[in-house]
Design a protein around this motif. Structure first.
Motif, PDB file in Angstrom:
ATOM      1  N   ASP A  55       0.826  -1.215   0.000  1.00  0.00           N
ATOM      2  CA  ASP A  55       0.000   0.000   0.000  1.00  0.00           C
ATOM      3  C   ASP A  55       0.856   1.260   0.000  1.00  0.00           C
ATOM      4  N   VAL A  56       1.966   1.231   0.720  1.00  0.00           N
ATOM      5  CA  VAL A  56       2.878   2.382   0.745  1.00  0.00           C
ATOM      6  C   VAL A  56       3.466   2.627  -0.648  1.00  0.00           C
ATOM      7  N   ILE A  57       3.818   1.543  -1.338  1.00  0.00           N
ATOM      8  CA  ILE A  57       4.369   1.661  -2.695  1.00  0.00           C
ATOM      9  C   ILE A  57       3.326   2.238  -3.648  1.00  0.00           C
ATOM     10  N   VAL A  58       2.114   1.714  -3.589  1.00  0.00           N
ATOM     11  CA  VAL A  58       1.031   2.206  -4.456  1.00  0.00           C
ATOM     12  C   VAL A  58       0.720   3.669  -4.143  1.00  0.00           C
ATOM     13  N   ASN A  59       0.707   4.011  -2.859  1.00  0.00           N
ATOM     14  CA  ASN A  59       0.401   5.382  -2.449  1.00  0.00           C
ATOM     15  C   ASN A  59       1.449   6.359  -2.980  1.00  0.00           C
ATOM     16  N   TYR A  60       2.717   5.943  -2.959  1.00  0.00           N
ATOM     17  CA  TYR A  60       3.770   6.829  -3.477  1.00  0.00           C
ATOM     18  C   TYR A  60       3.523   7.152  -4.944  1.00  0.00           C
ATOM     19  N   TYR A  61       3.344   6.139  -5.765  1.00  0.00           N
ATOM     20  CA  TYR A  61       3.183   6.384  -7.200  1.00  0.00           C
ATOM     21  C   TYR A  61       1.826   7.009  -7.536  1.00  0.00           C
ATOM     22  N   SER A  62       0.845   6.829  -6.664  1.00  0.00           N
ATOM     23  CA  SER A  62      -0.487   7.378  -6.912  1.00  0.00           C
ATOM     24  C   SER A  62      -0.624   8.823  -6.471  1.00  0.00           C
ATOM     25  N   ASN A  63       0.144   9.226  -5.446  1.00  0.00           N
ATOM     26  CA  ASN A  63      -0.155  10.510  -4.811  1.00  0.00           C
ATOM     27  C   ASN A  63       0.996  11.500  -4.667  1.00  0.00           C
ATOM     28  N   TYR A  64       2.264  11.040  -4.634  1.00  0.00           N
ATOM     29  CA  TYR A  64       3.328  12.035  -4.463  1.00  0.00           C
ATOM     30  C   TYR A  64       4.629  11.631  -5.148  1.00  0.00           C
ATOM     31  N   ALA A  66       7.625  12.112  -7.066  1.00  0.00           N
ATOM     32  CA  ALA A  66       8.428  13.275  -7.474  1.00  0.00           C
ATOM     33  C   ALA A  66       9.857  13.059  -7.029  1.00  0.00           C
ATOM     34  N   ASN A  67      10.775  13.789  -7.666  1.00  0.00           N
ATOM     35  CA  ASN A  67      12.170  13.708  -7.231  1.00  0.00           C
ATOM     36  C   ASN A  67      12.344  14.444  -5.915  1.00  0.00           C
ATOM     37  N   ILE A  68      13.393  14.065  -5.190  1.00  0.00           N
ATOM     38  CA  ILE A  68      13.560  14.572  -3.832  1.00  0.00           C
ATOM     39  C   ILE A  68      14.751  15.518  -3.720  1.00  0.00           C
ATOM     40  N   HIS A  69      14.755  16.278  -2.618  1.00  0.00           N
ATOM     41  CA  HIS A  69      15.855  17.143  -2.196  1.00  0.00           C
ATOM     42  C   HIS A  69      16.040  18.390  -3.072  1.00  0.00           C
ATOM     43  N   ARG A  70      15.549  18.379  -4.284  1.00  0.00           N
ATOM     44  CA  ARG A  70      15.827  19.498  -5.184  1.00  0.00           C
ATOM     45  C   ARG A  70      14.632  20.427  -5.377  1.00  0.00           C
ATOM     46  N   GLY A  71      13.442  19.852  -5.356  1.00  0.00           N
ATOM     47  CA  GLY A  71      12.270  20.616  -5.762  1.00  0.00           C
ATOM     48  C   GLY A  71      11.680  21.462  -4.650  1.00  0.00           C
ATOM     49  N   VAL A  72      11.146  22.625  -5.019  1.00  0.00           N
ATOM     50  CA  VAL A  72      10.448  23.470  -4.046  1.00  0.00           C
ATOM     51  C   VAL A  72       8.941  23.234  -4.119  1.00  0.00           C
ATOM     52  N   TYR A  74       5.270  21.166  -4.033  1.00  0.00           N
ATOM     53  CA  TYR A  74       4.642  20.400  -2.955  1.00  0.00           C
ATOM     54  C   TYR A  74       4.977  18.910  -3.016  1.00  0.00           C
ATOM     55  N   LEU A  75       4.825  18.292  -4.208  1.00  0.00           N
ATOM     56  CA  LEU A  75       5.059  16.853  -4.310  1.00  0.00           C
ATOM     57  C   LEU A  75       6.491  16.499  -3.939  1.00  0.00           C
ATOM     58  N   SER A  76       7.434  17.308  -4.379  1.00  0.00           N
ATOM     59  CA  SER A  76       8.837  17.050  -4.061  1.00  0.00           C
ATOM     60  C   SER A  76       9.085  17.159  -2.564  1.00  0.00           C
ATOM     61  N   GLN A  77       8.461  18.112  -1.942  1.00  0.00           N
ATOM     62  CA  GLN A  77       8.643  18.283  -0.506  1.00  0.00           C
ATOM     63  C   GLN A  77       8.049  17.116   0.278  1.00  0.00           C
ATOM     64  N   VAL A  78       6.868  16.640  -0.157  1.00  0.00           N
ATOM     65  CA  VAL A  78       6.264  15.494   0.510  1.00  0.00           C
ATOM     66  C   VAL A  78       7.148  14.254   0.348  1.00  0.00           C
ATOM     67  N   ALA A  79       7.607  14.008  -0.886  1.00  0.00           N
ATOM     68  CA  ALA A  79       8.450  12.842  -1.145  1.00  0.00           C
ATOM     69  C   ALA A  79       9.751  12.915  -0.346  1.00  0.00           C
TER      70      ALA A  79
END
Length: 419
Positions: A55-64, A66-72, A74-79
């Motif tokens: 469920d955690v894997i499905v939730n990641y690809y379904s809802n947030y 995005a690449n991490i550490h670089r983006g300002v 919302y999705l990047s910040q959540v990820a």
């Protein structure tokens, strides 16, 4: 440590451990193979994944996603937050002193090679690395390659007929030329639990660093890296109900600071120019490129799941499975168990006189029984016992005595067909 437990706690463990309830968390355990219920006894190769982690894997690809550490955005910040929360979960599980001592890798093999690459700048001809005779190939070959590159010498701790390491011979191998000792916590081929506390302490007496391959221990033993005083500890998420393609390298801060970066690229840099590049601090110094973001998050979820059950309860239950299966197997004429250490995880390697392991495994598969056959990426162990390979049955906390009974019936049937 390991699958030894206090008998005073056995009744409590039995009351709190509901294997049938746990089995409902694993969708794959409801499968049939060739019309037979799946009996999955290849847990030492990879564990199965509970719905909570799926469920955690499905939730990641379904809802947030995005690449991490670089983006300002919302999705990047959540990820990013989820990924770093998982790193903290891993730190807490292994009791590392600092979260930046947890390097997320693609798995145990990647982690070992990262350290080997770093030591290539620290070794010279005449230095020595000690490995054990019980190692998986992934904890042999990188060190052989390192010795070829640096002129260092590889020394091997011998094993005994029980499948244990000779601590007396290990002590003789240590010297002021020993720079690194690398030993697995648990043998993947035999299930032997090595006395790593003693091994680490003895190595430190001569100033050597220690790397422990914890891939096979992690599903059964909750290692405390500070209590062990280990310099490096490695493992893979897919052994602990997580996804493949992600794992961990723990390293003491002082050692990770000494080691040079393993790979160059994005994320592991501080400043880049064509004249000079400076590197990021820990842990990002060793995490070049886009990581397995979803895998890292699911890794944390898998550890949460197993800790929710409790490693003491898991150890007590798996101990019962190990003894039950061992006793049942030894009732079969011609069975020889390979590796009989008193300290074992829930792994049995065995052969049947006159029967090739591969043939046995093939027939058992037709009956729905998943076991591993061959040398288990541990050819030196098989050479020691003068066998081409073994049949390996490895148990997990979601297995049952009823499954072991089906396994024993399959062994008997295959033996009858092949004898």
């Amino acid at each position: 440590m390991g699958l030894t437990f206090n008998p005073m706690n056995t009744k409590t463990a039995e009351i709190s451990f509901d294997v049938e309830k746990i089995r409902k968390d694993f969708p794959i355990l409801q499968r049939e193979i060739n019309g037979n219920p799946l009996v999955y006894f290849d847990n030492a190769a990879t564990s199965q994944t509970p719905q909570q982690v799926i469920d955690v894997i499905v939730n990641y690809y379904s809802n947030y996603n995005a690449n991490i550490h670089r983006g300002v955005h919302y999705l990047s910040q959540v990820a990013t937050d989820k990924y770093e929360q998982a790193r903290e979960t891993i730190r807490a599980h292994f009791n590392a002193a600092h979260v930046h001592e947890i390097i997320l890798t693609s798995g145990t093999t990647h982690s070992i090679n990262l350290v080997a690459s770093g030591f290539s700048t620290m070794l010279e001809k005449g230095d020595e690395i000690i490995v054990s005779a019980l190692e998986h190939h992934s904890n042999i070959v990188p060190w052989q390659m390192l010795c070829e590159k640096t002129g260092a010498e590889l020394k091997v701790i011998p094993m005994t007929s029980l499948g244990e390491l000779s601590f007396e011979e290990y002590a003789k191998l240590l010297s002021d030329r020993t720079k690194l000792v690398v030993v697995n916590h648990v043998s993947n081929a035999l299930g032997t639990i090595n006395p790593i506390e003693k091994i680490i302490k003895k190595a430190h007496e001569v100033g050597a660093a220690v790397l422990i391959d914890g891939a096979q221990a992690a599903p059964h033993i909750k290692a405390d890296v500070q209590a062990l005083d280990v310099d490096f500890y490695t493992m893979s998420a897919h052994k602990v109900c997580g996804p493949t393609g992600v794992g961990m390298l723990y390293g003491k801060e002082e050692w990770l600071t000494k080691l040079p970066p393993y790979q160059g690229g994005g994320e592991m840099i501080d400043q880049v120019s064509f004249e000079k590049t400076t590197y990021a601090g820990l842990p990002h110094k060793f995490e070049a490129g886009t990581p397995n973001i979803c895998g890292g998050i699911a890794f944390g979820a898998a550890l949460d799941y197993m800790n929710g059950i409790g490693f003491d309860q898991i150890a007590a239950y798996e101990e019962k499975l190990l003894h039950y299966a061992t006793d049942k197997l030894l009732e079969i004429d011609g069975v020889k168990i390979i590796g009989t250490s008193k300290q074992k995880t829930a792994v049995i390697s065995f052969n049947i006189h006159g029967v090739h392991p591969y043939d046995m495994g093939t027939i058992m598969d037709k009956l729905g029984i998943a076991v591993r056959t061959g040398h288990h990426c541990a050819q030196p162990i098989m050479d020691y016992y003068h066998v081409p390979g073994t049949i390996r049955a490895s148990f997990s906390f979601y297995n049952t005595k009823e499954e072991i009974d089906l396994f024993i019936k399959a062994v008997n049937k295959a033996k009858m067909m092949l004898s």
